[in-house]
Design a protein around this motif. Structure first.
Motif, mmCIF file in Angstrom:
data_model
loop_
_atom_site.group_PDB
_atom_site.id
_atom_site.type_symbol
_atom_site.label_atom_id
_atom_site.label_comp_id
_atom_site.label_asym_id
_atom_site.label_seq_id
_atom_site.Cartn_x
_atom_site.Cartn_y
_atom_site.Cartn_z
ATOM 1 N N PHE A 243 0.892 -1.117 0.102
ATOM 2 C CA PHE A 243 -0.090 0.111 -0.038
ATOM 3 C C PHE A 243 0.816 1.211 -0.094
ATOM 4 O O PHE A 243 0.486 2.080 -0.755
ATOM 5 C CB PHE A 243 -0.974 0.128 1.390
ATOM 6 N N PHE A 244 1.905 1.227 0.897
ATOM 7 C CA PHE A 244 2.570 2.586 1.111
ATOM 8 C C PHE A 244 3.556 2.900 0.178
ATOM 9 O O PHE A 244 4.448 4.138 0.223
ATOM 10 C CB PHE A 244 3.005 2.538 2.452
ATOM 11 N N ILE A 245 3.981 1.916 -0.818
ATOM 12 C CA ILE A 245 4.906 2.128 -1.842
ATOM 13 C C ILE A 245 4.270 2.046 -3.228
ATOM 14 O O ILE A 245 4.671 1.676 -4.192
ATOM 15 C CB ILE A 245 6.077 1.451 -1.698
ATOM 16 N N SER A 246 2.803 2.010 -2.882
ATOM 17 C CA SER A 246 2.172 2.059 -4.228
ATOM 18 C C SER A 246 1.927 3.208 -5.189
ATOM 19 O O SER A 246 2.173 4.207 -4.694
ATOM 20 C CB SER A 246 0.661 1.735 -3.913
ATOM 21 N N ARG A 247 2.319 2.936 -6.496
ATOM 22 C CA ARG A 247 2.507 4.150 -7.261
ATOM 23 C C ARG A 247 1.096 5.044 -7.287
ATOM 24 O O ARG A 247 0.996 6.067 -7.715
ATOM 25 C CB ARG A 247 2.740 3.974 -8.620
ATOM 26 N N ASP A 248 -0.020 4.282 -6.673
ATOM 27 C CA ASP A 248 -1.312 5.024 -6.553
ATOM 28 C C ASP A 248 -1.399 5.887 -5.468
ATOM 29 O O ASP A 248 -2.592 6.679 -5.149
ATOM 30 C CB ASP A 248 -2.541 3.847 -6.801
ATOM 31 N N SER A 249 -0.609 5.647 -4.610
ATOM 32 C CA SER A 249 -0.817 6.159 -3.145
ATOM 33 C C SER A 249 -0.834 7.882 -3.207
ATOM 34 O O SER A 249 -1.660 8.449 -2.475
ATOM 35 C CB SER A 249 0.073 6.004 -2.132
ATOM 36 N N ASP A 250 -0.003 8.508 -3.851
ATOM 37 C CA ASP A 250 -0.351 9.887 -3.923
ATOM 38 C C ASP A 250 -0.478 10.504 -5.445
ATOM 39 O O ASP A 250 0.479 10.262 -6.075
ATOM 40 C CB ASP A 250 1.009 10.481 -3.598
ATOM 41 N N LYS A 251 -1.830 10.801 -5.530
ATOM 42 C CA LYS A 251 -2.251 11.089 -6.906
ATOM 43 C C LYS A 251 -1.459 12.362 -7.401
ATOM 44 O O LYS A 251 -1.606 12.631 -8.847
ATOM 45 C CB LYS A 251 -3.621 11.315 -7.060
ATOM 46 N N ASN A 252 -0.921 13.099 -6.495
ATOM 47 C CA ASN A 252 -0.424 14.297 -7.037
ATOM 48 C C ASN A 252 1.183 13.925 -7.263
ATOM 49 O O ASN A 252 1.940 14.912 -7.706
ATOM 50 C CB ASN A 252 -0.450 15.525 -6.264
ATOM 51 N N GLY A 253 1.600 12.885 -6.815
ATOM 52 C CA GLY A 253 3.180 12.587 -6.805
ATOM 53 C C GLY A 253 3.562 12.098 -8.359
ATOM 54 O O GLY A 253 3.027 11.814 -9.101
ATOM 55 N N PRO A 254 5.058 12.079 -8.378
ATOM 56 C CA PRO A 254 5.471 11.859 -9.477
ATOM 57 C C PRO A 254 5.174 10.485 -10.124
ATOM 58 O O PRO A 254 5.243 10.309 -11.398
ATOM 59 C CB PRO A 254 6.876 12.143 -9.493
ATOM 60 N N GLU A 255 5.129 9.617 -9.237
ATOM 61 C CA GLU A 255 4.898 7.970 -9.683
ATOM 62 C C GLU A 255 3.362 7.959 -10.330
ATOM 63 O O GLU A 255 3.376 7.242 -11.330
ATOM 64 C CB GLU A 255 4.972 7.190 -8.394
ATOM 65 N N TYR A 256 2.527 8.552 -9.716
ATOM 66 C CA TYR A 256 1.149 8.227 -10.293
ATOM 67 C C TYR A 256 0.939 9.198 -11.721
ATOM 68 O O TYR A 256 0.473 8.781 -12.617
ATOM 69 C CB TYR A 256 -0.005 8.768 -9.317
ATOM 70 N N GLN A 257 1.498 10.247 -11.616
ATOM 71 C CA GLN A 257 1.473 11.365 -12.653
ATOM 72 C C GLN A 257 2.201 10.691 -13.904
ATOM 73 O O GLN A 257 1.579 10.946 -14.941
ATOM 74 C CB GLN A 257 2.043 12.730 -12.337
ATOM 75 N N GLN A 258 3.080 9.993 -13.571
ATOM 76 C CA GLN A 258 3.895 9.224 -14.750
ATOM 77 C C GLN A 258 2.976 8.129 -15.534
ATOM 78 O O GLN A 258 3.017 7.834 -16.636
ATOM 79 C CB GLN A 258 5.274 8.558 -14.406
ATOM 80 N N LYS A 259 2.136 7.499 -14.551
ATOM 81 C CA LYS A 259 1.488 6.434 -15.329
ATOM 82 C C LYS A 259 0.250 7.155 -16.292
ATOM 83 O O LYS A 259 -0.164 6.683 -17.164
ATOM 84 C CB LYS A 259 0.362 5.856 -13.990
ATOM 85 N N LEU A 260 -0.009 8.405 -15.696
ATOM 86 C CA LEU A 260 -1.064 9.380 -16.756
ATOM 87 C C LEU A 260 -0.677 9.505 -18.181
ATOM 88 O O LEU A 260 -1.354 9.703 -19.126
ATOM 89 C CB LEU A 260 -1.589 10.514 -16.151
ATOM 90 N N GLN A 261 0.714 9.202 -18.388
ATOM 91 C CA GLN A 261 1.314 9.516 -19.773
ATOM 92 C C GLN A 261 0.782 8.267 -20.720
ATOM 93 O O GLN A 261 0.579 8.619 -21.857
ATOM 94 C CB GLN A 261 2.786 9.271 -19.607
ATOM 95 N N LEU A 262 0.381 7.224 -20.045
ATOM 96 C CA LEU A 262 -0.128 6.125 -20.940
ATOM 97 C C LEU A 262 -1.543 6.552 -21.545
ATOM 98 O O LEU A 262 -1.629 6.184 -22.772
ATOM 99 C CB LEU A 262 -0.257 4.812 -20.275
#
Ligand code: SF4
Ligand code: SF4
Length: 331
Positions: free
Chosen positions: A100-119
């Motif tokens: 949960f706590f290192i999920s790329r979904d955990s912070d929707k404003n964070g860089p990990e989640y934002q990178q997903k949106l590129q797809l």
């Protein structure tokens, strides 16, 4: 590369590379028919653990619904993120589930989640009709572990988790597209050793009482999140131990995970700053608004901000269990 079978090659490979650019570590593409195995296995689970029936009936319904709601969908893309690339702080290990706590979904404003949106932007740019949980909650695909296994990018082990070549610390995302593409891998995963029961023995509540089954009502992951911290009557709350959110016991015990060193890897954005706040005594003294803002978003949607009180219930139980353990030591 382990790709063995591919249809509509040019586009399938373009999608594969677009997934990598969006930060995913692997990707496969399958058909809806490839999910027949999932339907079969889910029906078996219902038969073996009738208590789990409601959840798994919903899972079966989900697959039918997807095809009804998105009739244009021709292929399912399964994207895998390897979470072992992050280090995990020892002060929250055994208390907060890593997934949960290192999920790329955990912070929707964070860089990990934002990178997903590129797809999604790549699909749009290439005029591919698409959906997925990042766009539409109705497109949340259940059975992604089975889908990943069908695509050959992982294997489901007896503890029900999907493993890639490095272990079970993976996160899956699914997308539906209107193009007929297929991309299967052949990675030859070693099966579970014939007599291994480490995961079952490690389960504190016997939620994992037999291979490939799970009683969600007894699972600490469910109890500390969706069940809002309420321990079912048939369990002693001490069985939950010091788990605040989620539980990693059946994954940590697995020989296929033991080689991983969580002291290595890069910091997950923002997590180190929260470690002191995440200690149960501080959770208990915080107000719910602060918990909703700082902790709930890190649970990968398992504790919604409006259910922040769950964290306090869990913290109270953890503190009681810690005290009971200390008292036993003194006796
Ligand atoms: S997550 Fe924990 S409680 Fe749930 S099955 Fe695994 S070990 Fe058991
Ligand atoms: S602990 Fe053993 S039986 Fe359980 S998933 Fe791992 S290898 Fe398989």
């Amino acid at each position: 590369m382990t790709i063995t079978h591919i249809e509509n090659e040019k586009l399938s490979m373009q999608i594969y590379h677009a997934c990598q650019s969006a930060g995913y570590d692997d990707c496969g593409i399958i058909s809806f028919e490839d999910m027949n195995e999932y339907i079969l296995r889910t029906k078996e689970r219902i038969h073996k653990i009738p208590d789990s029936s409601a959840l798994y009936q919903y899972a079966l319904h989900n697959l039918e619904q997807l095809q009804t709601q998105f009739p244009w969908a021709r292929s399912i893309i399964i994207c895998l993120s390897w979470l072992g690339k992050y280090r995990y702080p020892p002060k929250i290990t055994g208390m907060y589930a890593k997934g949960f706590f290192i999920s790329r979904d955990s912070d929707k404003n964070g860089p990990e989640y934002q990178q997903k949106l590129q797809l999604g932007r790549w699909f749009d740019k290439n005029h591919i009709q698409w959906t997925g949980a990042i766009k539409d909650r109705r497109a949340n695909i259940w059975g992604l572990r089975q889908a990943a296994q069908a695509a050959g990018i992982g294997i489901i082990r007896r503890n029900n988790f999907l493993y890639n070549e490095y272990g079970s610390w993976v996160e899956l995302d699914g997308f539906l597209i209107d193009q007929n593409c297929r991309l299967y891998h052949d990675k030859h995963f070693q099966p579970c050793p014939p007599n291994c029961t480490c995961c079952q023995q490690a389960c504190p509540t016997a939620a994992l009482s037999a291979p490939y089954t799970l009683n969600p009502a007894r699972c600490i992951s469910t109890i500390t999140t969706f069940a809002k911290g309420v321990v079912p009557k048939e369990l002693d709350e001490q069985q939950i131990g010091v788990w605040m959110v989620g539980c990693d016991a059946c994954q940590d015990a697995c020989p296929f995970n033991r080689r991983h060193d969580w002291s290595q890897g890069r910091d997950f954005p923002g997590l180190e700053d929260l470690i002191d706040f995440m200690q149960p005594e501080n959770i208990l003294s915080a107000n719910e608004e602060e918990l909703a803002r700082r902790i709930c978003p890190l649970t990968a949607d398992h504790i919604l901000p409006e259910d922040a009180a769950t964290l306090k219930i869990n913290a109270q139980r953890v503190l009681r269990n810690q005290k009971a353990k200390a008292d036993r030591r003194q006796d």
